[in-house]
Motif scaffolding. Structure first.
Motif, mmCIF file in Angstrom:
data_model
loop_
_atom_site.group_PDB
_atom_site.id
_atom_site.type_symbol
_atom_site.label_atom_id
_atom_site.label_comp_id
_atom_site.label_asym_id
_atom_site.label_seq_id
_atom_site.Cartn_x
_atom_site.Cartn_y
_atom_site.Cartn_z
ATOM 1 N N GLN A 169 0.833 -1.208 0.000
ATOM 2 C CA GLN A 169 0.000 0.000 0.000
ATOM 3 C C GLN A 169 0.864 1.253 0.000
ATOM 4 N N LEU A 170 1.982 1.184 0.717
ATOM 5 C CA LEU A 170 2.880 2.328 0.792
ATOM 6 C C LEU A 170 3.452 2.669 -0.582
ATOM 7 N N THR A 171 3.774 1.644 -1.371
ATOM 8 C CA THR A 171 4.311 1.915 -2.712
ATOM 9 C C THR A 171 3.232 2.474 -3.634
ATOM 10 N N ARG A 172 1.977 2.152 -3.363
ATOM 11 C CA ARG A 172 0.895 2.739 -4.172
ATOM 12 C C ARG A 172 0.690 4.207 -3.807
ATOM 13 N N LEU A 173 0.789 4.513 -2.511
ATOM 14 C CA LEU A 173 0.586 5.889 -2.068
ATOM 15 C C LEU A 173 1.775 6.779 -2.417
ATOM 16 N N LEU A 174 2.966 6.205 -2.311
ATOM 17 C CA LEU A 174 4.187 6.959 -2.600
ATOM 18 C C LEU A 174 4.911 6.275 -3.758
ATOM 19 N N PRO A 175 4.537 6.598 -4.994
ATOM 20 C CA PRO A 175 5.086 5.889 -6.148
ATOM 21 C C PRO A 175 6.601 5.996 -6.286
ATOM 22 N N TRP A 176 7.209 7.012 -5.726
ATOM 23 C CA TRP A 176 8.652 7.145 -5.837
ATOM 24 C C TRP A 176 9.390 6.059 -5.058
#
Length: 175
Positions: free
Chosen positions: A74-81
């Protein structure tokens, strides 16, 4: 009295989980069992923390660990960088696993090819202890008796067992 109520609640929870697992489709049973085990572990951790046998920080860490994978997703979806870092890590792990698998396979292949010098028909007959006019049944019988004594599972070694097997294969091919 509190322990009795707690025990009854646990038994009801186990019965409910069992019924849910039993009623689920065969392809979902593994997932249901995993979730039930995860829930049971969480209950045990909470009970240990409430009874004072486990520090609350340890309980929090243990409860967060199963959720950590989904949390990172979920974190990679929220913070794409952040996604390239996790993708690079996943690629490196896959590459390492692939290289280890290839090395293992090459090692097995080399071990299979390393069966010693090639046998002649005369040597094969001497190994099995059969005469020049031995038939298929006699070769197989001699092989069976010898491999029972020399098999690695029965105290023999791989080299001798491979030589006996190679002798049998050669003589059966020659027939």
């Amino acid at each position: 009295m509190l322990r009795l109520i707690l025990l009854l609640l646990i038994l009801i929870g186990v019965w409910y989980a069992w019924q849910k697992i039993k009623a689920s489709a065969p392809e979902n049973k593994r997932k249901q069992i995993f979730l039930a085990t995860l829930l049971a572990a969480a209950v045990v951790v909470v009970l240990l923390a409430l009874s004072g046998r486990l520090h609350w920080v340890g309980a929090a860490v243990l409860l967060i660990l199963p959720v950590l994978g989904r949390l990172l997703n979920q974190l990679t979806r929220l913070l794409p960088w952040l996604a390239p870092f996790f993708e690079r890590y996943a690629r490196n792990r896959q590459q390492q696993n692939r290289q280890q698998g290839e090395e293992k396979w090459q090692g097995q292949k080399a071990a299979q090819n390393d069966q010693g010098p090639t046998l002649t028909e005369h040597e094969a007959r001497r190994i099995l202890g059969v005469g020049a006019n031995a038939g298929k049944d006699e070769i197989i019988g001699a092989h069976r008796k010898l491999i029972q004594k020399l098999h690695p599972d029965r105290g023999g070694n791989d080299y001798l067992a491979s030589r006996v097997n190679a002798a049998k294969e050669l003589l059966l091919r020659v027939l």
